[in-house]
Structure formats: structure tokens, C-alpha cells
Scaffold this motif. Structure first.
Motif, PDB file in Angstrom:
ATOM      1  N   UNK A 137      41.806  46.547  19.921  1.00 39.04           N
ATOM      2  CA  UNK A 137      41.606  45.402  19.033  1.00 39.04           C
ATOM      3  C   UNK A 137      40.339  44.661  19.450  1.00 39.04           C
ATOM      4  N   UNK A 138      39.408  44.527  18.528  1.00 40.65           N
ATOM      5  CA  UNK A 138      38.176  43.834  18.850  1.00 40.65           C
ATOM      6  C   UNK A 138      37.592  43.205  17.594  1.00 40.65           C
ATOM      7  N   UNK A 139      36.440  42.573  17.763  1.00 43.67           N
ATOM      8  CA  UNK A 139      35.739  41.895  16.671  1.00 43.67           C
ATOM      9  C   UNK A 139      34.271  41.813  17.075  1.00 43.67           C
ATOM     10  N   UNK A 140      33.453  41.196  16.237  1.00 42.98           N
ATOM     11  CA  UNK A 140      32.054  41.009  16.601  1.00 42.98           C
ATOM     12  C   UNK A 140      31.934  40.254  17.918  1.00 42.98           C
ATOM     13  N   UNK A 141      30.836  40.479  18.590  1.00 44.75           N
ATOM     14  CA  UNK A 141      30.507  39.839  19.872  1.00 44.75           C
ATOM     15  C   UNK A 141      31.333  40.368  21.037  1.00 44.75           C
ATOM     16  N   UNK A 142      31.826  41.613  20.905  1.00 35.97           N
ATOM     17  CA  UNK A 142      32.522  42.258  22.014  1.00 35.97           C
ATOM     18  C   UNK A 142      31.540  42.548  23.142  1.00 35.97           C
TER      19      UNK A 142
ATOM     20  N   UNK B  93      38.857  42.969  12.314  1.00 37.92           N
ATOM     21  CA  UNK B  93      39.560  42.161  11.315  1.00 37.92           C
ATOM     22  C   UNK B  93      39.596  42.782   9.915  1.00 37.92           C
ATOM     23  N   UNK B  94      38.464  43.305   9.451  1.00 36.37           N
ATOM     24  CA  UNK B  94      38.404  43.851   8.092  1.00 36.37           C
ATOM     25  C   UNK B  94      38.069  45.338   8.044  1.00 36.37           C
ATOM     26  N   UNK B  95      38.024  45.986   9.204  1.00 33.22           N
ATOM     27  CA  UNK B  95      37.723  47.409   9.253  1.00 33.22           C
ATOM     28  C   UNK B  95      36.246  47.737   9.215  1.00 33.22           C
TER      29      UNK B  95
ATOM     30  N   UNK C 234      39.739  51.181  11.509  1.00 30.71           N
ATOM     31  CA  UNK C 234      40.729  50.542  10.640  1.00 30.71           C
ATOM     32  C   UNK C 234      40.641  49.028  10.752  1.00 30.71           C
ATOM     33  N   UNK C 235      41.284  48.361   9.821  1.00 26.27           N
ATOM     34  CA  UNK C 235      41.452  46.906   9.910  1.00 26.27           C
ATOM     35  C   UNK C 235      42.765  46.630  10.633  1.00 26.27           C
ATOM     36  N   UNK C 236      42.949  45.412  11.092  1.00 29.28           N
ATOM     37  CA  UNK C 236      44.208  45.044  11.739  1.00 29.28           C
ATOM     38  C   UNK C 236      45.393  45.296  10.802  1.00 29.28           C
ATOM     39  N   UNK C 237      45.201  44.947   9.534  1.00 34.30           N
ATOM     40  CA  UNK C 237      46.296  45.079   8.565  1.00 34.30           C
ATOM     41  C   UNK C 237      46.668  46.522   8.267  1.00 34.30           C
TER      42      UNK C 237
END
Length: 175
Positions: A11-16, A40-42, A58-61
Motif C-alpha cells: 500500500x503506497x501513494x505519491x511521495x513514497x 489510491x486510484x490505481x 490496482x487501486x485500494x478499492x
């Protein structure tokens, strides 16, 4: 024994933190694990040092906790974004509740805090979030890697080798 047949969610996002994400993903794949990187949005992500877009699966959802044998949360500033998504926190809580490995490094501890899985547990993180960890009820220790049941935590990129060894062993031995 390889990790063939094991599935790991990252699980990650920008600025990792580039070194923490890249090393974890490729080290797990090297061991034979199927790794899914979720944002968050894939969409592809940019690291905190502005590395070119890192591919995301993938996205989280789009993912479910039951499909994975472990979750990894790299640091950098991404965890501050990850923890804002209820679905990401739900995934961490569900994987933890199933007693599957939950691995955080650096600022990744923020996600574990927001998921509510650290109170009363022994853990470590980058010193910048020590107060956050302690205020969340963590028995904080300044060690390269801390294993408390299924929770595997580490401090900084320099500790990644020991952290990955502990995580790989936890995935191998988890039922």
C-alpha cells in the motif's frame, strides 16, 4: 523455501521513499511472491525524490484482504496520504486480524497507527514519528527491526536488509 504461491499487498501513494518501495517489491518478487502495488486510484506514482512514475497494479478499492498473505507499507511521505483512505485502513486491519504479516518501515507506522493495530505492541519507526507511535500506545524501541507477533517494523532504508529477512521469514511461516 521460496514464497511461490504467496501474495503480498503493498500500500503506497505519491511521495513514497523510493528505496523502501523498490527494494521491498523486487526482493519479494525475487523470492517468488506475487506482489500487488496499490495506490489510491490505481494510477502510477511519483516518489518523494521525483522518481519517474512507478507502475501500480490496482487501486485500494480493487483489492481485498482475503486475497493476500501479507501487507507492506513503505515510508516516505506516502503513509500520510495512505492513512486518509478508509479502504487502505480496512485492508490493514483485516490482514492484521487474520494474523498475517503487517510490515511497516519509516513513516509507514502512521498507517498502522491510523488503522488502530499498534496499541500495546512493541514496534519501531523513523525517529520523526516516535512521539506519534508512543502516543498511539506503542512500546517504542530504537532497533533496526522489531517483530511483535505478525507486526514487523523497521526504521530507515539502512535497516531494509534485516527488515526484509524478518518479513520473508514471517510470510514463509505464516499459516
Amino acid at each position: 523455501m521460496s514464497l511461490s504461491g504467496k501474495k503480498v499487498l503493498v500500500l503506497t501513494a505519491n511521495y513514497f521513499e523510493e528505496s523502501e518501495l523498490i527494494y521491498a517489491v523486487y526482493r519479494l518478487r525475487e523470492e517468488g511472491a506475487e506482489v500487488t502495488v496499490a495506490s489510491p486510484d490505481g494510477a502510477a506514482l511519483t516518489g518523494k525524490n521525483h522518481m519517474s512514475p512507478f507502475p501500480v497494479d490496482a487501486s485500494y478499492d480493487a483489492v481485498g484482504a482475503n486475497s493476500f498473505d501479507a501487507v507492506v507499507i513503505p515510508g516516505g511521505f506516502a503513509p500520510d496520504l495512505v492513512r486518509r483512505f478508509p479502504k487502505a485502513l480496512e485492508l490493514v486491519r483485516d490482514i492484521n486480524a487474520a494474523n498475517k504479516p503487517v510490515a511497516t518501515v519509516c513513516h509507514g507506522g502512521w498507517v498502522a497507527i491510523s488503522a488502530g493495530i499498534v496499541k500495546g505492541r512493541k514496534a519501531t519507526a523513523v525517529s520523526a514519528i516516535k512521539d506519534d507511535m508512543v502516543n498511539a500506545g506503542v512500546n517504542f524501541v530504537d532497533e533496526p527491526v522489531v517483530v511483535d507477533g505478525n507486526l514487523i517494523t523497521s526504521r530507515v532504508p539502512a535497516d531494509m536488509g534485516l527488515w526484509m529477512k524478518a518479513l520473508i521469514e514471517a510470510i514463509r511461516t505464516a499459516s
